[in-house]
Design a protein around this motif. Structure first.
Motif, PDB file in Angstrom:
ATOM      1  N   ASN A 130       0.958  -1.108   0.040  1.00 54.83           N
ATOM      2  CA  ASN A 130       0.151   0.135  -0.005  1.00 54.83           C
ATOM      3  C   ASN A 130       0.977   1.138  -0.118  1.00 54.83           C
ATOM      4  N   ALA A 131       1.930   1.289   0.924  1.00 55.85           N
ATOM      5  CA  ALA A 131       2.954   2.432   0.836  1.00 55.85           C
ATOM      6  C   ALA A 131       3.512   2.704  -0.550  1.00 55.85           C
ATOM      7  N   THR A 132       3.807   1.515  -1.243  1.00 57.00           N
ATOM      8  CA  THR A 132       4.450   1.818  -2.528  1.00 57.00           C
ATOM      9  C   THR A 132       3.401   2.367  -3.835  1.00 57.00           C
ATOM     10  N   ILE A 133       2.289   2.016  -3.554  1.00 54.34           N
ATOM     11  CA  ILE A 133       1.055   2.622  -4.242  1.00 54.34           C
ATOM     12  C   ILE A 133       1.192   4.059  -4.086  1.00 54.34           C
ATOM     13  N   ILE A 134       1.201   4.390  -2.735  1.00 60.60           N
ATOM     14  CA  ILE A 134       1.299   5.911  -2.641  1.00 60.60           C
ATOM     15  C   ILE A 134       2.210   6.644  -3.100  1.00 60.60           C
ATOM     16  N   MET A 135       3.608   6.148  -2.638  1.00 59.18           N
ATOM     17  CA  MET A 135       4.849   6.643  -2.927  1.00 59.18           C
ATOM     18  C   MET A 135       5.155   6.715  -4.407  1.00 59.18           C
ATOM     19  N   GLY A 136       4.728   5.829  -5.313  1.00 55.31           N
ATOM     20  CA  GLY A 136       4.829   5.677  -6.701  1.00 55.31           C
ATOM     21  C   GLY A 136       4.206   6.578  -7.347  1.00 55.31           C
ATOM     22  N   LEU A 137       3.268   7.184  -6.862  1.00 60.34           N
ATOM     23  CA  LEU A 137       2.184   8.210  -7.554  1.00 60.34           C
ATOM     24  C   LEU A 137       3.044   9.562  -7.846  1.00 60.34           C
ATOM     25  N   PRO A 138       3.840  10.104  -6.978  1.00 64.77           N
ATOM     26  CA  PRO A 138       4.357  11.387  -7.609  1.00 64.77           C
ATOM     27  C   PRO A 138       5.360  11.123  -8.597  1.00 64.77           C
ATOM     28  N   PHE A 139       6.211   9.988  -8.608  1.00 70.68           N
ATOM     29  CA  PHE A 139       7.091   9.765  -9.709  1.00 70.68           C
ATOM     30  C   PHE A 139       6.512   9.297 -11.018  1.00 70.68           C
ATOM     31  N   SER A 140       5.223   8.749 -11.030  1.00 70.28           N
ATOM     32  CA  SER A 140       4.598   8.809 -12.305  1.00 70.28           C
ATOM     33  C   SER A 140       4.509   9.995 -13.070  1.00 70.28           C
ATOM     34  N   PHE A 141       4.054  11.009 -12.267  1.00 65.32           N
ATOM     35  CA  PHE A 141       3.687  12.182 -13.061  1.00 65.32           C
ATOM     36  C   PHE A 141       4.941  12.849 -13.459  1.00 65.32           C
ATOM     37  N   VAL A 142       6.385  12.446 -12.908  1.00 65.77           N
ATOM     38  CA  VAL A 142       7.793  12.951 -13.439  1.00 65.77           C
ATOM     39  C   VAL A 142       8.171  12.059 -14.615  1.00 65.77           C
ATOM     40  N   MET A 143       7.688  10.789 -14.740  1.00 66.85           N
ATOM     41  CA  MET A 143       7.678  10.012 -15.839  1.00 66.85           C
ATOM     42  C   MET A 143       7.235  10.674 -17.215  1.00 66.85           C
ATOM     43  N   PHE A 144       5.919  11.163 -17.015  1.00 65.91           N
ATOM     44  CA  PHE A 144       5.533  11.755 -18.101  1.00 65.91           C
ATOM     45  C   PHE A 144       6.226  13.083 -18.667  1.00 65.91           C
ATOM     46  N   LEU A 145       6.917  13.667 -17.598  1.00 67.14           N
ATOM     47  CA  LEU A 145       7.745  14.872 -17.912  1.00 67.14           C
ATOM     48  C   LEU A 145       9.174  14.261 -18.532  1.00 67.14           C
ATOM     49  N   VAL A 146       9.537  13.161 -18.162  1.00 69.60           N
ATOM     50  CA  VAL A 146      10.573  12.447 -18.865  1.00 69.60           C
ATOM     51  C   VAL A 146      10.401  12.217 -20.325  1.00 69.60           C
ATOM     52  N   MET A 147       9.174  11.752 -20.681  1.00 69.14           N
ATOM     53  CA  MET A 147       8.741  11.445 -22.104  1.00 69.14           C
ATOM     54  C   MET A 147       8.864  12.635 -22.773  1.00 69.14           C
ATOM     55  N   LEU A 148       8.198  13.677 -22.327  1.00 72.24           N
ATOM     56  CA  LEU A 148       8.023  14.929 -22.916  1.00 72.24           C
ATOM     57  C   LEU A 148       9.390  15.457 -23.228  1.00 72.24           C
ATOM     58  N   GLY A 149      10.541  15.379 -22.196  1.00 74.97           N
ATOM     59  CA  GLY A 149      11.797  15.944 -22.280  1.00 74.97           C
ATOM     60  C   GLY A 149      12.656  14.994 -23.451  1.00 74.97           C
ATOM     61  N   ILE A 150      12.480  13.999 -23.260  1.00 75.51           N
ATOM     62  CA  ILE A 150      13.305  12.992 -24.446  1.00 75.51           C
ATOM     63  C   ILE A 150      12.683  13.437 -25.736  1.00 75.51           C
ATOM     64  N   TYR A 151      11.443  13.167 -25.895  1.00 79.45           N
ATOM     65  CA  TYR A 151      10.785  13.680 -27.079  1.00 79.45           C
ATOM     66  C   TYR A 151      11.318  14.806 -27.743  1.00 79.45           C
ATOM     67  N   ARG A 152      11.327  16.053 -26.729  1.00 79.24           N
ATOM     68  CA  ARG A 152      11.856  17.400 -27.549  1.00 79.24           C
ATOM     69  C   ARG A 152      13.226  17.216 -27.735  1.00 79.24           C
ATOM     70  N   ALA A 153      13.967  16.539 -26.981  1.00 80.70           N
ATOM     71  CA  ALA A 153      15.486  16.578 -27.487  1.00 80.70           C
ATOM     72  C   ALA A 153      15.704  15.799 -28.595  1.00 80.70           C
ATOM     73  N   LEU A 154      15.123  14.749 -28.751  1.00 77.88           N
ATOM     74  CA  LEU A 154      15.256  13.773 -30.099  1.00 77.88           C
ATOM     75  C   LEU A 154      14.748  14.515 -31.400  1.00 77.88           C
ATOM     76  N   ARG A 155      13.648  15.280 -30.952  1.00 78.90           N
ATOM     77  CA  ARG A 155      13.021  15.961 -32.080  1.00 78.90           C
ATOM     78  C   ARG A 155      13.964  17.143 -32.515  1.00 78.90           C
ATOM     79  N   GLN A 156      14.564  17.856 -31.491  1.00 81.87           N
ATOM     80  CA  GLN A 156      15.448  19.156 -31.927  1.00 81.87           C
ATOM     81  C   GLN A 156      16.665  18.406 -32.685  1.00 81.87           C
ATOM     82  N   GLU A 157      17.119  17.313 -32.256  1.00 79.50           N
ATOM     83  CA  GLU A 157      18.325  16.367 -32.939  1.00 79.50           C
ATOM     84  C   GLU A 157      18.033  16.287 -34.371  1.00 79.50           C
TER      85      GLU A 157
END
Length: 695
Positions: free
Chosen positions: A475-502
């Protein structure tokens, strides 16, 4: 190790270390002092997440998978995780073996028997104890350990390796977000991202260690009669902390790597043992059937939120927990995968990460899961009920159904112990790295910091076990994993923009004036080099003094002359130097402001390298020589200016400047270009960080 008078290999990130450690210690103390209050709070939060955001976990996990497959299949898939000339550090077999090793752990031993039985007796939909329930039971287990979770590892590993090895950025989660937030990643946003990574990682590792403690406690009871309970579990946690301390202080990492290889061998031996001593033909048929069921049922399972008949308790115990667990482990495993994958293409990395470990997991779960289901379907109801009520007993109970139990149980216990201690050690290392500013991508956090995180993880694991055992950790993992899941969407956006610029940069280079001129130049850059000068450069391996002299005599005047002319034409151009980390040789940087994020930066960095063994004169193995390599805002260009004339250096600067202007023209004419942050180094390099360009 840092030499006297030099900067250390790593330094604490105060905000990240203090913020994450205070949070974890506070939760640990709260759970120990007021376990009932902690249990109620965790249950309330999990209920809120399950009811309100259960759909989000399903959608997020699916989007992560779709994204990494899309990137691998697109033109970006051929991009190398490192400079274009880089090649893999490991052979295909060695690399595949390490991916394979990353895919197994003591939790797989725990769930490979317990989950199929639990899903067979209490499926999320439909009646239990049927043939279809048996087929679906193994598929659910494969689904929870399958490619969806590995896609999360692939996303983080791909992003970290790309920004660290291709753009020479610090080995930090915040570096991946620079294309999204720009310089703000050096402030509160970056600290929050790194804290979320540490919190998610420590709860993910604590869950694995908690499962390992319970499993090993029962294994020791099964073999030696050691009582199950808190004293034995505390002892096992202390063993893990002691191993990490020994590893950090005495430097036995190499021994631990060998132990890691040994436990993979023993795990394979256990699997083959069950296959041979069990119903071999049935198990082989089961493997083939499970593959077909997994492939055919996967599309429907991946977005099945059970909207009409929602089994909330089942979701919390299984799918939601597993997706949060994968998210929590993503920075940890992603960092490991990144460090072993320099030189691979994105396509190679993604396909191998999704396929290689899962092939082993599929065979393991199919053999152990189908063996357990066969025992239950043959009428052993007691075995089935024990697997549901006391899952830590299930693996040993299955071994008891086969011959040579003392030997197989001993191998299982030793395998679990090795998985347990190596997970604790590698987890402490990764958390130390996440909370440190590392000198290079190959350095690690301070030994005392590894010991600290091992102790904190052990205390957190014990606290959660006291509150409510493995379910509370889940149960604690379900709670603590939630904030980083939002970060992972930003990771997707970051690498997509970098690859697109490249990609845009590559297109602009093919059509720019500089590209057409560079076809006639030495190394494709600058003004033509006479052939004797080219030969002299090729056979020259200058020392420190020669490199420093060339920098002051040729490079600095060339950059200042270009800057002066640019200023005369109204541009904001400056030349400055800084500490490169190479004693006695600074780096030089020419910066031209072109409107905020679009600045042009041309840097000359000294690089110390071993003298090759093939020069005509004999060299000692310890001989070193120095290169003056060009860095642009997107990383090192890996070519050497030593031997150029001042005019040739000016020509190279202008070539790169024209390319940059052409890139900006094309990039700004593209849809959504205004919303993308130009990829630049996220911070000026700290002293003694020679691999990181200043910006």
């Amino acid at each position: 190790m840092a030499t006297p008078g030099s900067e250390p290999d790593s330094r604490i990130k105060p905000a990240v270390f203090i913020g994450s450690s205070v949070c974890i210690i506070a939760i640990t103390i709260w759970a120990m002092v007021a376990p009932d209050s902690a249990s109620d709070a965790i249950a309330t939060l999990v209920g809120w997440i399950s009811d309100g955001l259960g759909w989000y976990y399903f959608l997020a996990a699916t989007l992560f998978l779709v994204f990494v497959i899309y990137i691998a299949g697109s033109r970006h898939g051929k991009t190398r995780l490192g400079p274009e000339e880089s090649r893999p550090d490991f052979s295909l077999f060695a690399w595949g073996s390490m991916l394979f090793a990353a895919g197994i752990g003591i939790d797989l031993m725990f769930f490979s028997v317990a989950e199929p039985v639990a899903q067979y007796l209490n499926p999320p939909a439909g009646p239990g104890q049927t043939v279809d329930a048996a087929r679906q039971a193994v598929v659910w287990t494969l689904f929870h350990y399958g490619i969806t979770g590995w896609a999360m590892y692939a996303l983080m590993g791909m992003a970290l390796a790309y920004f660290v090895y291709r753009h020479n950025l610090p080995l930090s989660v915040r570096s991946v977000l620079y294309p999204v937030f720009g310089e703000r990643v050096n402030g509160p946003i970056g600290h929050a991202v790194d804290i979320a990574a540490v919190l998610g990682t420590i709860f993910g590792i604590a869950t694995s260690l908690g499962i390992g403690v319970v499993q090993l406690n029962y294994g020791l009871n099964f073999q030696f009669g050691i009582p199950q309970g808190t004293p034995a579990q505390v002892g096992l946690i202390l063993v893990a902390v002691a191993i990490v301390t020994a590893s950090a202080v005495a430097g036995i990492d190499k021994g631990l790597r060998r132990m890691s290889e040994l436990n993979v061998v023993m795990a394979v031996a256990l699997m083959v043992f069950i296959l041979i001593t069990g119903s071999t033909v049935f198990l082989l048929n089961g493997i083939v059937l499970n593959v077909g069921d997994y492939v055919s049922r996967f599309p429907g399972m991946t977005l099945n939120t059970f909207a009409f008949a929602r089994p909330t308790e089942w979701l919390n115990s299984w799918t939601l927990f597993f997706w949060a667990w994968w998210v929590a482990w993503a920075p940890f495993v992603g960092l490991f995968l990144a460090r072993i994958s320099r030189g691979r293409t994105i396509r190679q990395f993604v396909l191998a990460t999704l396929i290689v470990p899962f092939l082993f997991i599929l065979i393991w779960i199919s053999i152990f899961g189908n063996s357990a289901l066969a025992v239950v379907r043959d009428g052993n109801a007691e075995f089935g009920q024990a697997a549901v009520d006391e899952p830590q007993e299930a693996f040993y109970a299955l071994l008891s159904e086969h011959p040579w139990v003392p030997l197989s149980a001993a191998v299982a216990t030793l395998t679990g112990l090795l998985f347990y201690v190596t997970s604790a050690d590698s987890g402490a290392l990764v958390m130390a790295n996440l909370s440190s500013r590392l000198r290079t991508a190959g350095t690690d956090g301070a030994p005392w910091l590894r010991v600290f995180w091992a102790a904190v993880t052990g205390a957190l694991t014990l606290a959660m076990l006291l509150v409510g055992g493995v379910p509370t950790l889940q149960n604690a993992t379900i709670i603590m994993g939630l904030p980083f899941s939002f970060v992972m969407f930003l990771v997707m956006l970051g690498i997509y923009r970098a690859l697109r610029q490249e990609s845009i940069r590559e297109d602009s280079f093919r059509t720019s004036l500089a590209a057409s001129l560079s076809g006639r130049t030495a190394e494709g850059r600058g003004l033509p080099l006479p052939w004797r000068q080219r030969l002299a450069r090729a056979m020259s391996y200058p020392g420190r003094r020669a490199a420093a002299g060339f920098l002051d005599r040729v490079c600095r005047p060339a950059m200042e002359e270009v800057a002066e002319e640019l200023r005369a034409r109204g541009a904001q151009a400056t030349v400055h130097d800084g500490d490169s980390g190479v004693t006695g040789i600074p780096y030089l940087s020419l910066t031209v402001e072109l409107g905020g994020q679009d600045r042009f930066e041309y840097q000359v960095w000294p690089v110390e390298a071993p003298t090759p063994a093939f020069p005509l004169r004999a060299q000692r193995p310890s001989d070193r020589y120095y290169r003056l390599e060009v860095h642009l805002t997107w990383g090192s260009q890996r070519y050497n200016l030593m031997g150029y004339s001042q005019d040739q250096v000016i020509g190279d600067i202008l070539d790169q400047y024209e390319r940059h202007l052409d890139f900006l023209r094309i990039n700004h004419s593209q849809p959504e270009a205004a919303s993308g942050q130009a990829l630049d180094a996220p911070e000026a390099p700290e002293p003694a960080e020679p691999a990181e360009p200043a910006t």
